[in-house]
Design an enzyme around this catalytic site. Structure first.
Site, PDB file in Angstrom:
ATOM      1  N   TYR A 690      40.442 -43.707   2.743  1.00  0.00           N
ATOM      2  CA  TYR A 690      39.997 -43.003   3.938  1.00  0.00           C
ATOM      3  C   TYR A 690      39.907 -41.530   3.538  1.00  0.00           C
ATOM      4  O   TYR A 690      40.927 -40.908   3.221  1.00  0.00           O
ATOM      5  CB  TYR A 690      41.002 -43.145   5.075  1.00  0.00           C
ATOM      6  N   ASP A 719      34.095 -48.142   8.486  1.00  0.00           N
ATOM      7  CA  ASP A 719      33.866 -48.841   9.746  1.00  0.00           C
ATOM      8  C   ASP A 719      34.840 -48.482  10.856  1.00  0.00           C
ATOM      9  O   ASP A 719      34.823 -49.096  11.919  1.00  0.00           O
ATOM     10  CB  ASP A 719      33.875 -50.365   9.539  1.00  0.00           C
ATOM     11  N   HIS A 822      35.573 -54.337  10.729  1.00  0.00           N
ATOM     12  CA  HIS A 822      36.992 -53.945  10.747  1.00  0.00           C
ATOM     13  C   HIS A 822      37.846 -54.981  11.477  1.00  0.00           C
ATOM     14  O   HIS A 822      38.797 -54.652  12.170  1.00  0.00           O
ATOM     15  CB  HIS A 822      37.154 -52.567  11.399  1.00  0.00           C
TER      16      HIS A 822
END
Length: 954
Positions: A690, A719, A822
């Site tokens: 991330y 996502d 996700h």
């Protein structure tokens, strides 16, 4: 066989499956040092600590049959710690054990050995140890008796030892050992737990005691090793060499006889004169103490025991043992607690007494009549050591009664407290007062902190939390917490361990806070008890009983009973906390995408073939050029330790057994180093990224990942730029909000609107600090990422054929994509991955030539995996299943998940008449029912739009 002996046998059997303890922390000369944690074995490189490293990842022991091996020196695989702590001879070392089982009774022994050079370089087999302290059986009745290990438990699982004051300076190894005797009545039943630390001793001592190798300490038949503690012992011989007797002491090891009073600080002992008939106990609403039967020095201003209020005059208490004048008492620096004597008491004592004191009963009077009032919480005076833990009522059973060597005239634990008799050194088991003075209340409270004090610090100006039994001041860390300050403030003033532990890798606390942030241990007895609703506390309504009966009939009790992933989930739901279940199960809004992720596979039909040799079946394939034995992989999923302590490393070990690939979550509950530790050379990992607003943090993390050879690629997750509204999670304390890396533009519940960044405290920069960056683009992010890693890049979260096509234009910079919504946890009603896969086949099939396409989400059966492979997926991800597998049975639960899916995949391939994964194709399935629901409205890029769509029109 007696009931107690049977109990001992049961305890011995139980010991083979339970975890025991190790020294997790050491206080040397008042300074805290980290001990060796078994989890360090999963780090590369491990932290440098003063504790010796071991290979004991199971918290196991050394059995008598191994006494002649090197394991007995400093535990199994013991190797020198790579740091050392300095201490002056005569100083104290506090060894903080993890929770020790009450059933594991036995002696606690301390040894020391001089190192020829640095202890960090010492050869364990060359060390010759001498015994500096020991504690054994305190009282044998009733069996199994009270032992030194019980005192250690009562002392907050802490053992204190004193370095001999006459010891010559140099480098030494301190060896602290507990010998558990709960099954020592059997051959090879004793359990030794040696722990070693490195010390550099300073001072002017000259003693150089002779020692012997640890391999010569014990034999399996020593009377202190082969012993039945459940038969009722009148005495116990502590095993090992003779005690070196020139200044070493330890605690909490009891003394065999009461300590002799010191002439400079006389105490009240059982030898004091009995009260005369004219003496009467004090009758008041305050506090009574025993007065000395002789020697006014006991209460003089030069050596007061307890002070008299200024309103009392000299001689008012006892003519035979006058107290100092009020002015002398008021100026005394040694008086630590003022005792209020009521006016009625003073009047009753004015006549004086020949023996003892009318105001204070003499020694033989029952102490239990004088409880400690709540208004005086912790009186400590000259010569009396303070306890290391302070319950809310003041002194407690931490001070033994007279039989353990203390004065019997003070009230016992059942009434209020017992005070040890002072001597030239502290009574065994308790710390001495500071040199030249007494304990004051502040220093006493610094040793143990009450919950009510922690609860007073619940704001951003002063924020305290309790973690792992200690109190931390985290005020300065609030602005820097990756998850934002809000979650910490929600837990301020309380025990946050349950929230913190499963979602933070070991070592996070030490890396994030300075040593001074650790304020001291919490008094566990003052923590509020958790209140339960009637149903939780056992109350059952008729509906609840009916529901429970139905659940019991369908209950699954073991992994062996689990035949599919639904069974695994059911078993895990019975075992994990509601908080863990809420996080794992939850999805966005109405869970429509989550359900459709799986349901869509049931609309795809298989096309089995006959008269095909299906003897052989090979599920191996290659993902990004890395050979794997399974065509499905473990998707990145956070907080594995919520479900089981094995965590992500347990998943990794299960994957190793089956040759499966694992993607490590950025928000994993263990560090990447811990997760890939002991990985097999052929094992394949990916790491989820991330990207954070503060790019330097992401760059630093990438630098760590680049050093881990087991990690073969980076999975850039796209996502979930903001968290979905996961109502199950929010109702279970919103575990997702605890993630170390979260959304930069949304905090807290998705049921609330976002705060205007411009008006938020700290401005836009502060509002965006918390987590994932909101400014990622094709043109800027991919070049930045390539600059900081040479590993292949996979993009996770593609949900349209348009984005798949754009990704293919960035090949070979992008090596693969994962079609994923996700797990339905972000946008509800987003398309399932199989829809996106079919869209790519329909509008831009050239994507398959440039990139590897993987799918993720909704997999419950091996047939689901095979269907995705038939439609063009190179690999198939499973996310929730391994987490529920962990919850159902740790590493073995994950293995069962992989075993079930592998078996089902093989069965499906055989029935399709396919031997190898690469032979699977569209001819094996009928997906027309799903094709009708595909996106069909806007022209797609390039000629590829004519692909499958044109063919379907013909």
């Amino acid at each position: 066989m007696s009931a107690l002996q049977i109990l001992g046998l049961v305890a011995g059997i139980a010991s083979t499956v339970s975890a025991h303890g190790y020294v997790s922390g050491i206080v040397v000369g008042g300074k805290y040092y980290q001990g060796y944690d078994p989890s360090f074995s999963y780090m590369s490189p491990p932290p440098k600590v003063i504790g010796w490293t071991t290979t004991v990842t199971d918290n196991g022991f050394v059995a008598p049959s191994a006494y002649k091996t090197s394991d007995i020196i400093c535990h199994r695989g013991g190797a020198p710690g790579q740091a050392s702590a300095t201490i002056a001879a005569g100083g104290k070392v506090e060894l903080q054990w993890t929770e020790w089982p009450e059933s594991h009774h036995g002696p606690v022994i301390d040894y020391m050995a001089k190192c020829p050079g640095k202890c960090e370089d010492a050869d364990p087999s060359s060390l010759e140890f001498f015994k500096v302290s020991e504690g054994g059986l305190i009282n044998g009745n009733p069996a199994p008796g009270k032992w030194a290990s019980d005192d250690l438990i009562a002392n907050n699982n802490t053992w204190e030892t004193t370095i001999p004051s006459t010891l010559a300076p140099g480098n030494y190894v301190l060896r602290n050992e507990i010998i558990a005797l709960h099954s020592a009545g059997q051959a090879d039943g004793a359990q030794n737990y040696p722990q070693c630390i490195n010390l550099q001793v300073t001072g002017s001592g000259s003693d150089k005691p002779a020692g012997e190798p640890a391999t010569q300490f014990y034999t399996p038949t020593d009377p202190g090793i082969k012993v039945d503690i459940y038969g009722g012992l009148s005495k116990y011989v502590i095993p090992g060499p003779a005690l070196y007797g020139k200044g070493g002491s330890s605690s909490p090891a009891p003394s065999s006889a009461p300590a002799a009073p010191s002439s400079s600080a006389p105490v009240y002992s059982s030898a004091a004169a009995a009260p005369s008939s004219t003496e009467k106990p004090v009758s008041n609403d305050s506090l009574s103490y025993i007065a000395p039967s002789s020697s006014a020095a006991a209460v003089s201003s030069s050596a007061p025991v307890y002070s008299v209020p200024a309103s009392s005059s000299a001689g008012a208490i006892s003519s035979s043992a006058p107290y100092a004048s009020s002015s002398a008492v008021a100026s005394s620096s040694k008086c630590t607690t003022r005792i209020t004597i009521s006016s009625s008491a003073a009047a009753s004592s004015s006549a004086g007494a020949a023996s003892g004191s009318a105001a204070y009963p003499a020694a033989s009077s029952s102490g239990s009549a004088y409880p400690l009032p709540s208004s005086i919480s912790a009186p400590v005076s000259s010569g009396y050591p303070a306890p290391t833990g302070m319950p809310s009522g003041g002194f407690s059973s931490m001070y033994p009664t007279a039989s353990s060597g203390f004065s019997s005239v003070y009230p016992s634990a059942s009434g209020s407290y017992s005070v040890p008799a002072p001597s030239s050194s502290a009574p065994a088991g308790y710390p001495s007062p500071p040199a030249g003075g007494d304990y004051d209340m502040d220093s006493l409270l610094a040793q143990v902190i009450k919950a009510v004090k922690v609860q007073q610090h619940r704001s951003s100006e002063s924020c305290w939390v309790i973690l792992y039994g200690n109190v931390y001041d985290v005020t300065s860390f609030l602005p820097d917490h990756p998850g934002g300050s809000k979650i910490i403030l929600q837990l301020a003033g309380s025990d946050a361990t349950e929230e913190y532990d499963p979602v933070h890798p070991p070592g996070t606390l030490e890396d994030s806070l300075p040593p001074e942030a650790k304020l001291g241990p919490i008094d566990a007895s003052t923590l509020p008890k958790e209140e339960k609703a009637p149903e939780q506390d056992g109350g059952k309504s008729p509906k609840r009983e009916q529901r429970q009966q139905e659940q019991d009939e369908d209950a699954i009790d073991s992994l062996e009973e689990c035949l599919n992933l639904d069974d695994i989930e059911k078993l895990a739901t019975q075992r994990i906390s509601r908080k863990a279940w809420g996080y794992y199960y939850s999805a966005g809004d109405d869970l429509m995408s989550k359900r459709l992720n799986n349901r869509v596979y049931s609309s795809i039909l298989m096309r089995p073939r006959i008269f095909v040799d299906c003897t052989n079946c090979d599920t191996s394939t290659a993902l990004l050029g890395n050979k794997v034995n399974l065509p499905f992989f473990v998707s990145p999923a956070a907080m594995a330790r919520l479900g089981h302590p094995d965590g992500e490393h347990g998943i990794a070990r299960a994957c190793a057994k089956f040759g499966a690939m694992q993607l490590i979550s950025h928000n994993a509950s263990q560090t990447p180093e811990q997760i890939v530790a002991d990985a097999q050379p052929s094992q394949v990992f990916g790491w989820q990224l991330y990207v954070q607003s503060e790019r330097k943090k992401s760059e630093a993390m990438l630098a760590r990942i680049n050093k881990l050879k087991s990690i073969k690629f980076i999975c850039l997750t796209l996502d979930a730029p903001v968290p979905g509204k996961r109502e199950h999670d929010e109702r279970s304390k919103n575990v997702g909000s605890n993630l170390g890396v979260r959304s930069s533009v949304q905090e807290g519940s998705a049921s609330k609107t976002s705060e205007d960044p411009a008006s938020a405290s700290g401005g836009v920069g502060k509002a965006l600090f918390a987590g994932t960056a909101p400014d990622l683009t094709w043109k800027t992010t991919l070049p930045w990422l390539r600059k900081h890693t040479d590993l292949p890049i996979v993009l996770k979260g593609v949900q349209t054929h348009e984005d798949a096509y754009i990704a293919s234009l960035y090949a070979p910079l992008v090596s693969g994509i994962i079609l994923s919504n996700h797990g339905g946890r972000a946008m509800d009603t987003a398309p399932p991955a199989i829809h996106t896969l079919l869209e790519i086949r329909k509008y831009c099939p050239s994507v398959f030539k440039h990139l590897e396409v993987w799918v993720d989400g909704g997999i419950k059966r091996g047939t689901d995996i095979v269907k995705a492979l038939c439609l063009g997926a190179k690999g198939v991800g499973i996310g929730r299943a391994p987490l529920f597998g962990l919850g159902a049975g740790g590493k073995e639960g994950v293995e069962r998940v992989l075993e079930i899916l592998k078996a089902e995949t093989e069965t499906a391939m055989r029935l399709l008449g396919v031997e190898r994964v690469e032979e699977l194709g569209p001819r094996c399935v009928n997906a027309r029912a799903v094709e009708r629901d595909l996106f069909d409205g806007v022209e797609s890029p390039g000629r590829e739009r004519w692909g499958m769509w044109v063919r379907s029109m013909l």
